[in-house]
Motif scaffolding. Structure first.
Motif, PDB file in Angstrom:
ATOM      1  N   GLN A 144      34.120  34.701  33.190  1.00 43.11           N
ATOM      2  CA  GLN A 144      32.990  34.718  34.130  1.00 43.11           C
ATOM      3  C   GLN A 144      33.406  34.071  35.449  1.00 43.11           C
ATOM      4  O   GLN A 144      34.022  33.006  35.469  1.00 43.11           O
ATOM      5  N   GLU A 145      33.038  34.712  36.552  1.00 41.57           N
ATOM      6  CA  GLU A 145      33.422  34.207  37.870  1.00 41.57           C
ATOM      7  C   GLU A 145      32.613  32.964  38.230  1.00 41.57           C
ATOM      8  O   GLU A 145      31.389  32.961  38.159  1.00 41.57           O
ATOM      9  N   ILE A 146      33.334  31.931  38.624  1.00 45.46           N
ATOM     10  CA  ILE A 146      32.692  30.695  39.077  1.00 45.46           C
ATOM     11  C   ILE A 146      32.681  30.642  40.596  1.00 45.46           C
ATOM     12  O   ILE A 146      31.663  30.331  41.213  1.00 45.46           O
ATOM     13  N   THR A 147      33.803  30.962  41.227  1.00 51.96           N
ATOM     14  CA  THR A 147      33.920  31.038  42.677  1.00 51.96           C
ATOM     15  C   THR A 147      35.244  31.717  42.994  1.00 51.96           C
ATOM     16  O   THR A 147      35.965  32.172  42.090  1.00 51.96           O
ATOM     17  N   LEU A 196      37.312  27.388  49.174  1.00 46.66           N
ATOM     18  CA  LEU A 196      36.501  27.998  48.124  1.00 46.66           C
ATOM     19  C   LEU A 196      35.478  28.946  48.726  1.00 46.66           C
ATOM     20  O   LEU A 196      35.083  28.809  49.892  1.00 46.66           O
ATOM     21  N   GLY A 197      35.029  29.889  47.888  1.00 48.51           N
ATOM     22  CA  GLY A 197      33.989  30.822  48.307  1.00 48.51           C
ATOM     23  C   GLY A 197      32.618  30.340  47.878  1.00 48.51           C
ATOM     24  O   GLY A 197      32.325  29.135  47.841  1.00 48.51           O
ATOM     25  N   SER A 220      45.422  34.033  46.500  1.00 44.68           N
ATOM     26  CA  SER A 220      44.010  34.305  46.268  1.00 44.68           C
ATOM     27  C   SER A 220      43.747  34.505  44.776  1.00 44.68           C
ATOM     28  O   SER A 220      44.489  35.237  44.116  1.00 44.68           O
ATOM     29  N   ILE A 221      42.707  33.836  44.273  1.00 43.84           N
ATOM     30  CA  ILE A 221      42.323  34.014  42.872  1.00 43.84           C
ATOM     31  C   ILE A 221      40.799  34.006  42.766  1.00 43.84           C
ATOM     32  O   ILE A 221      40.093  33.549  43.677  1.00 43.84           O
ATOM     33  N   VAL A 222      40.318  34.506  41.640  1.00 46.96           N
ATOM     34  CA  VAL A 222      38.924  34.323  41.241  1.00 46.96           C
ATOM     35  C   VAL A 222      38.919  33.237  40.179  1.00 46.96           C
ATOM     36  O   VAL A 222      39.573  33.376  39.142  1.00 46.96           O
ATOM     37  N   VAL A 223      38.238  32.144  40.465  1.00 49.72           N
ATOM     38  CA  VAL A 223      38.179  31.033  39.519  1.00 49.72           C
ATOM     39  C   VAL A 223      37.215  31.421  38.399  1.00 49.72           C
ATOM     40  O   VAL A 223      36.044  31.729  38.656  1.00 49.72           O
ATOM     41  N   THR A 224      37.722  31.407  37.159  1.00 49.38           N
ATOM     42  CA  THR A 224      36.905  31.806  36.010  1.00 49.38           C
ATOM     43  C   THR A 224      36.969  30.744  34.919  1.00 49.38           C
ATOM     44  O   THR A 224      37.863  29.890  34.917  1.00 49.38           O
ATOM     45  N   ALA A 225      36.041  30.845  33.997  1.00 51.27           N
ATOM     46  CA  ALA A 225      36.044  29.965  32.823  1.00 51.27           C
ATOM     47  C   ALA A 225      36.976  30.543  31.770  1.00 51.27           C
ATOM     48  O   ALA A 225      37.128  31.762  31.651  1.00 51.27           O
TER      49      ALA A 225
END
Length: 351
Positions: free
Chosen positions: A188-191, A173-174, A68-73
């Motif tokens: 910043q969170e993308i998804t 994806l969320g 599990s991850i938070v996709v960020t820039a």
């Protein structure tokens, strides 16, 4: 006759005697108690038999994604393209978002040209050095230029890659949190991205049962979202420490989730099979507690009951393990116990 003579002691005594005689003769009849045979008490009964007792450990657990991850820039720039939608299933390496990368693309192209030229110059000097037309120092200097250009190109390609956000692993994806044209910043969170096939299940077990835990042990989980359905998995990890506050140890199980029914964060009820034993099990309602002892009513051959002391063991809702006092094949009363006492006759009702 005067009133005084009418109510003298003799007259009063005679009236009392007459009233008593009339009560004994006419009103009061001595009760004749007839011995009536005691009626048999209707009861329900059950034969004592050996049954399988499954000793289980119950716990509450939380589902966790396998990965599990938070996709960020990683860079600040304008979003130029979005290649996914809410809840999409993606493969590892699949492109998700692209940022404005014109400057980085041009920089990479420039360095590729410079590298090609540096290599060409190095090859020319190498040819000249064979005929002593170029010094060794010139050759080494050009070699440094080539290596510096290669390093600069790697940096530029890394910066370009940061403008293309991809999935590091396959999963679901969320919710999408960016749109084309929005400005994103590093972090910043993308998804979100979760790999939930299989899914992890974390739960705590009291240290009392620590010796019963082992890797590969089967667990069964149930969710309120799917009544009556069990999810079977196995223990994959046991924590190295016991929590000193709760006196419990963290256990992690892995559950296949091909149907994608389980999601991270779900609360699950976990059953962990501790042992399976053949023993005598009776309904809890058949046990009569008296102080610190326990009894059952055993039905004899003449349909009378005998109050028999038993030794009980483990309990589950509705059932009790009996360690001693009765034997398989005996009949014990399960309903109608309130009216019973030792030696009372009973009638066993069916059903």
């Amino acid at each position: 006759m005067s009133k005084r003579n009418l109510f003298n002691p003799v007259t009063i005594f005679a009236v009392v005697i007459a009233a008593a005689a009339a009560y004994l003769l006419l009103i009061h009849e001595p009760a004749i108690e007839e011995e009536r045979p005691q009626q048999a008490v209707p009861v329900r009964a059950q034969a004592v038999q050996m049954s399988e007792y499954r000793d289980t450990i119950e716990a509450l657990g939380t589902a966790q994604a396998n990965e599990s991850i938070v996709v960020t820039a990683q860079a600040q720039d304008i979003v130029t393209a979005v290649f996914f939608d809410d809840g999409d299933v993606v493969e590892a390496g699949q492109r998700l978002v692209e940022l404005d990368s014109r400057e980085e693309t041009a920089r990479v192209q420039e360095l590729k040209f410079r590298l090609a030229e540096a290599n060409r110059q190095y090859q020319r000097l190498l040819d000249l050095s064979r005929s002593n037309a170029a010094s060794q120092q010139q050759l080494e200097t050009q070699d440094v230029v080539v290596k510096e250009t290669i390093a600069a190109l790697e940096v530029a390609e890394t910066q370009l890659a940061q403008k293309r956000i991809t999935a590091p692993f396959g999963g679901r994806l969320g919710i999408r949190n960016v749109s084309v044209g929005s400005l994103v910043s590093p972090g910043q969170e993308i998804t979100t991205l979760d790999d939930i096939t299989p899914i992890k299940l974390d739960f705590n077990v009291p240290e009392l049962f620590f010796a019963s835990l082992q890797i590969g042990q089967t667990v069964a989980a149930r969710s309120g979202a799917y009544p009556g359905e069990e999810f079977i998995g196995e223990i994959r990890g046991i924590d190295s420490r016991v929590d000193p506050l709760t006196r419990s140890i963290l256990v992690r199980a892995l559950i296949p989730n091909e149907a994608i029914k389980l999601r991270p964060g779900m609360l699950l009820r976990v059953s962990l099979l501790r042992s399976v034993d053949e023993t005598i099990i009776v309904p809890e309602k058949a046990i009569v507690p008296m102080q610190d002892r326990h009894y059952v009513y055993v039905i004899e051959d003449d349909n009378t009951v005998t109050q028999t002391e038993v030794t009980i063991g483990r309990r589950k809702p509705g059932i009790v393990e009996v360690l001693g006092g009765i034997e398989p094949g005996q009949q014990i009363v399960t309903e109608g116990i309130v009216r019973l006492r030792d030696g009372v006759s009973v009638i066993v009702r069916e059903g």
